[in-house]
Design an enzyme around this catalytic site. Structure first.
Site, PDB file in Angstrom:
ATOM      1  N   ASP B  65      -4.294  -5.480  -3.737  1.00  0.00           N
ATOM      2  CA  ASP B  65      -5.267  -4.987  -2.780  1.00  0.00           C
ATOM      3  C   ASP B  65      -6.094  -3.874  -3.421  1.00  0.00           C
ATOM      4  OD1 ASP B  65      -6.438  -4.704  -0.248  1.00  0.00           O
ATOM      5  OD2 ASP B  65      -5.188  -2.957   0.120  1.00  0.00           O
ATOM      6  N   THR B  98     -12.255  -5.251  -0.222  1.00  0.00           N
ATOM      7  CA  THR B  98     -12.262  -3.941  -0.852  1.00  0.00           C
ATOM      8  C   THR B  98     -12.477  -4.048  -2.352  1.00  0.00           C
ATOM      9  OG1 THR B  98      -9.876  -4.109  -0.918  1.00  0.00           O
ATOM     10  CG2 THR B  98     -10.820  -2.853   0.865  1.00  0.00           C
ATOM     11  N   THR B  99     -11.957  -5.103  -2.938  1.00  0.00           N
ATOM     12  CA  THR B  99     -12.173  -5.275  -4.369  1.00  0.00           C
ATOM     13  C   THR B  99     -13.604  -5.717  -4.632  1.00  0.00           C
ATOM     14  OG1 THR B  99      -9.931  -6.083  -4.437  1.00  0.00           O
ATOM     15  CG2 THR B  99     -11.204  -6.281  -6.433  1.00  0.00           C
ATOM     16  N   ASP B 391      -4.586  -7.111   5.986  1.00  0.00           N
ATOM     17  CA  ASP B 391      -5.946  -7.494   5.610  1.00  0.00           C
ATOM     18  C   ASP B 391      -6.407  -8.700   6.422  1.00  0.00           C
ATOM     19  OD1 ASP B 391      -6.012  -5.527   3.826  1.00  0.00           O
ATOM     20  OD2 ASP B 391      -6.381  -6.762   2.053  1.00  0.00           O
TER      21      ASP B 391
END
Lengths: 533, 532
Positions: B65, B98-99, B391
């Site tokens: 994550d 998020t990445t 997530d």
């Protein structure tokens, strides 16, 4: 913080194969090396002829064990990948309770296969997918070769407990296996049970005697001694047992308190009052017919004092003090009493009954046994004995393993052969399965299948047999369809292992394979180790 | 101190300044380094990182994550910190991507850096990027699909989104199982996006496959001794009150008596008071009492005698959730039973998960609450699984609120980059270079996805680009077979809101860093030394 400042979008020549960057390669290699080192360390403990390890803890305490989970927990591992392997053993311990060594050995062998595959330029994610595929196939094979078992079939249960205990130091004592079986069977209803709460089986260790003296008590065993103050009774027949959670000592309020003595004559009164109050309480207890009193430990004040013990002794009431709050439920379940938190509610209907409560001396202090409980069957206690602390500890762990084996059978009522037979069979079937696949996946599945041969290989090696000839002979037998051929370590030959009574629960094998594969796949996915806050 | 050659001191002695080229270089380097760190985690075949805590070497985190990695690592570079912040914002806003947001910002900066080297002024780059952003956003919007009216299809969409999100995580091996689980959990909420109703508990042992969705609430506590262990249609009172004794909270409160008997009476009075309190509680007409604090032996016995199930030491989190799901109110005084809301459910019982007994409240009236029970081999797997589930839940909650979806597998990025490329072709001047760079940065996302999977990215991405320019608007990367496929048929669907948020936040962060031409580092505050 160094970064490639320039040269983005690198236009490389065709990368049909995976080539790792140096750093990622290093991280992976170090992970695999570390995890395999751990697996190798405990490999020699596998099997009935496996060796024990002696672990010296930082405070110079010695531990001798053959149990993979115990060994790994006590090794001070530093490398993150090594720690994961220790976690793996723990997980197997929780899930199946046995096979903790095998699970690590399988994981180690799978990692060995992985490093060879990666050296050939196969991408880790392809390997992990193939491994998952192979795992599913393996589970199918395991299920297909298992035989159903009924919980009423005590002989089979004892057989599988014996297999689990075979590798332990206690293997020459045959009683442990039947104790484990009886203990589990007596806390469940064999017809309906799908799980066992092992907390209903209490293990108490006492030094002295030999492992053979270990016994199953349909009742309770207290580690504490009965109170001997003022010659209190130590043996009561037809006991009526009361469990109190209040204190038999001078009154004390939650708020701070002071007794102010204003003149000389009142001093006497204060001194006399305490015995009077306590005597009154003891009388009430006696009046209810109670003749065995269990007293919960109190941290706020003395649960009992000399005075109250004295009175109780005079009233012929056996007292056991310092009962932990955590044990209350267990005790209540066993003897059918209800805890009493207030002297006024101490009535006869809250008492539990037992035929005999008796203090028994052992070489390591005394214990109190409660036997002859009217409705046994909810809980049992196993009293472990052993000639020295190390043996005793190992006996306790072995017994725990055996209990877990039986529990696995309650969860999944299938047995499977031991002695490396299932691994070889899985290996063969999965190899055959790999031939139906194409491409890299097929290659990886085949590597997975070969890696599983580590179990019979190690079994043979640890037993002092020639591993290669044994494994090849096994392969041969299995190819001819004798799916239950395994290594008979006692005879040093290959025999039908089901006939030799070497059986283990299906759950142990399936969970070992699943967990080992899961961990290997997780290790494979790691390409960097970063320091965090 | 003053020599002739010394520069005139303007800044404090320990403060430092980096200007112009150097400042820009330092922020580019920082941002790109961060990007390089997380970019291998992108996509269905992304890799994991081990994070070792410096303060406690026994603490290990294994994660995929982006937000978790970025918030945990040490960073001493202002630009890198900006990227960490946008990643965190993305996590708060939509919970996933998020990445991607960090990678896209990094790739934009990488392109920006090249342009700066070619002497394109940063302001020109910025205005070009802005134009490009508008076009990309419009292209993204036009490619959306909305199936919210069709229940069956919408569920299929949600399943696909969940699968897409989970496919990059540790749960990928069981992604169908988990996708069904999270979709069921989110759909139970009936459009409510409060994820507090979904409780996740982790129990080690078993395998991921054995995780399940429990349609009830699970409290990891024990039922008091002697209490009933199973209640149907219970009346639940949830309280936060001291059940030892009502102490006077004045320091040094003291009882002064002149004899033992008096003291014994005082003790009885204390007990009496407690029992009174218990009586008041029982008078609520309840048969289950849950307290945040400990329930001592005396009240426990009282409750047991009155057939009330008492559950002690349910922590803050526990009682708050329980209050939420059973519709009860947390009380601490018991004088007005008529005003207190009592919770209820169909059944309370003890169940075993793994080796532990827990209490299950099933048949919750609101029907919304549920518990996801995660099983897994090790604590690392469990924690990572929890992050992944979280997530997925976030993304689904976002999708339920904003039902439009876009195609994943690099397809949306290609649609955007194609639109941006077309814009560049008709834009005169240096801005065109910036616009072109924007398109290139967008194309980096599929490139990285392909790279991570070990495929020939240059080949695949150029094929993908060609497919899109030939009018195939659904072409995407098929990471199972390493070729180009139809993203819709592959079922790779993402939430529109997440995608848009990635695009906008990444652009914002890149622009912010691009505008920097001077980094001033304030002098650390002097600690006054008291011992002279």
């Amino acid at each position: 913080m160094s970064a490639p400042a320039a040269a983005p979008a690198k236009v490389l020549p065709s990368r049909s194969d995976f080539d790792e960057k140096e750093k990622e390669k290093d991280v992976r290699t170090s992970n695999i090396v570390a995890a395999r080192a751990v697996a190798d360390a405990i490999r020699t403990s596998l099997g009935p002829k496996g060796m024990d390890k002696m672990i010296i803890s930082p405070n110079n305490e010695v531990l001798i064990s053959n149990d993979g989970a115990t060994i790994l927990q006590n090794l001070e591992l530093r490398h993150p990948a090594a720690k994961m392997l220790a976690e793996l053993a723990k997980a197997q311990d929780i899930e199946a309770g046995d096979g903790t060594t095998s699970v690590c050995v399988i994981a180690g062998s799978l990692l060995g296969a992985v490093s060879q595959l990666m050296a050939k330029g196969i991408h880790p994610s392809i390997i992990s997918e193939a491994f998952n595929l192979a795992l599913n196939k393996s589970l199918e094979v395991l299920v297909s070769m298992s035989v159903p078992v009924s919980l009423t079939d005590r002989v089979s249960l004892v057989k599988s407990a014996t297999t689990s205990l075979n590798s332990k130091v206690v293997s020459q004592y045959t009683n442990l296996a039947s104790i484990a079986v009886d203990a589990v069977l007596s806390v469940i209803n064999p017809a309906t049970a799908v799980n066992v709460n092992l907390k209903d089986i209490k293990l108490i260790k006492k030094l002295g005697g030999t492992i053979e003296d270990t016994e199953l008590v349909q009742g309770l065993v207290f580690d504490q001694t009965a109170s001997h103050t003022a010659g209190g009774p130590t043996r009561i027949q037809n006991a009526k047992i009361g469990l109190i959670q209040f204190c038999l000592s001078a009154p004390k309020t939650y708020m701070d308190n002071n007794i102010v003595v204003s003149d000389y004559s009142k001093m006497d009164k204060v001194i006399k009052e305490e015995p009077k109050l306590i005597l009154e309480m003891c009388r009430k207890i006696q009046k209810s017919g109670c003749n065995v009193l269990l007293v919960q430990k109190s941290i706020l004040r003395d649960a009992v004092n000399d005075l109250s013990l004295h009175y109780l002794a005079k009233l012929k009431i056996l007292v056991i003090k310092d009962i932990e709050r955590d044990d209350i439920e267990f005790i209540c379940n066993t003897i059918g009493c209800q805890p009493v938190a207030n002297i006024d509610s101490f009535t006869a209907d809250k008492l539990g009954k037992a035929d005999l409560v008796e203090e028994v001396g052992t070489s390591d202090g005394k214990i109190v046994k409660v036997t002859g409980i009217p409705n046994p069957g909810k809980t049992v206690t196993v009293l472990c004995r052993g000639s020295n602390k190390l043996v005793l500890d190992e006996a306790e762990r072995s017994l725990h393993d055996a209990l877990c084996v039986i529990r696995s059978l309650v969860k999944k009522k299938f047995l499977i052969a031991g002695g490396g037979a299932p691994e070889i069979e899985v290996s063969q079937q999965v190899t055959a399965f790999s031939k139906t696949l194409t491409g890299i996946t097929s290659y990886c599945v085949r590597a997975y299948a070969e890696a599983l041969e580590i179990i019979p290989y190690t079994l043979a090696e640890n037993a002092g047999l020639h591993p290669i000839s044994i494994v090849t002979e096994l392969r041969n037998k299995h190819a001819q369809g004798e799916i239950n051929s395994g290594i008979n370590v006692r005879k040093g030959a290959i025999t039908n292992i089901l006939q030799e009574n070497v059986v283990q629960p299906l759950l142990v094998s399936t969970s070992a394979l699943t967990l080992a594969t899961e961990t290997v796949v997780m290790l494979l996915k790691i390409d960097d180790i970063a320091t965090a806050r | 101190m003053s020599s002739q050659l010394a520069p005139i001191p303007i800044l404090n002695q320990n403060a430092s300044e980096e200007r112009g080229e150097i400042a820009r270089l330092s922020s580019f380097v920082g941002a790109i380094a961060i990007t390089d760190l997380v970019k291998t985690t992108l996509g269905p075949k992304g890799m994991d990182k081990i994070l070792i805590s410096a303060s406690n070497p026994n603490e290990l985190i294994i994660t995929n994550d982006g937000a978790t990695i970025l918030t945990k690592i040490y960073i001493d570079n202002p630009a890198a910190k900006i990227l960490v912040d946008i990643s965190r914002t993305q996590d708060d806003e939509v919970g996933d991507g998020t990445t991607s947001v960090c990678v896209l910002a990094g790739e934009l900066l990488r392109e920006g850096e090249r342009l700066v080297q070619q002497k394109v002024h940063p302001q020109t780059i910025i205005s070009g990027w802005r134009l490009a952003l508008e076009t990309a956003r419009a292209a993204l919007q036009s490619s959306t699909q909305d199936h919210s009216s069709d229940k069956v299809k919408f569920r299929e969409d949600l399943l696909n989104i969940a699968r897409t999100t989970l496919s990059s995580k540790i749960l990928h091996t069981e992604k169908d199982h988990f996708a069904n689980m999270v979709v069921d959990a989110v759909l139970r909420l009936n459009g409510n996006t409060n994820l507090d109703n979904i409780h996740i508990i982790k129990k080690s042992g078993g395998s991921l496959r054995e995780s399940y969705l429990d349609e009830g609430f699970i409290l990891e506590k024990k039922i008091g001794v002697g209490c009933p262990k199973r209640l149907e249609n219970p009346k639940i009172l949830i309280a936060n009150t001291a059940m030892d004794t009502d102490k006077i909270k004045i320091f040094g409160g003291k009882v002064v008596v002149d004899s033992m008997t008096e003291l014994a009476k005082m003790e009885d009075a204390e007990k009496e008071k407690m029992l009174n309190k218990c009586k008041k509680i029982v008078d609520h007409g309840i048969n289950c009492f849950v307290n945040r604090q400990l329930v001592y032996n005396l009240p426990e016995q009282y409750f047991a005698e009155h057939g009330v199930m008492s559950i002690e030491h349910a922590d803050f989190d526990g009682i708050e959730r329980l209050a939420l799901v059973t519709g009860a109110e947390i009380v601490s005084t018991f004088d007005h039973p008529e005003l207190v809301k009592i919770g209820t459910c169909k059944l309370i019982e003890e169940v075993m998960i793994g080796e532990d007994k827990v209490i299950r409240f099933s048949g919750i009236p609101s029907g919304e609450a549920c518990t996801i029970v995660l099983r897994g081999a090790t604590s690392h797997i469990l924690e990572e699984a929890e992050r992944s589930i979280h997530d997925a839940l976030c993304v689904l909650a976002v999708t339920v609120a904003e039902t439009r979806t876009v195609l994943g597998a690099g397809c949306s990025e290609m649609i955007m980059s194609k639109a941006v490329d077309e814009l560049a072709a008709i834009t005169p001047g240096k801005k065109a270079m910036a616009i072109e760079s924007f398109a290139k940065a967008l194309r980096q996302i599929p490139t990285i996805i392909a790279n991570n999977a070990g495929y020939d990215s240059s080949e695949l991405v150029s094929q993908l680009k060609a497919a899109h320019h030939q009018g195939d608007k659904k072409a995407g990367l098929n990471m199972r077979d390493g070729c180009i496929g139809n993203a819709e048929e592959l079922g790779v669907i993402e939430s529109f809101k997440v995608k848009q948020q990635v695009l906008v936040s990444a652009h914002e962060a890149a622009e912010m860093i691009m505008r920097v031409d001077d980094i001033l580092r304030a002098a650390p505050r002097q600690r006054s030394n008291l011992q002279h």
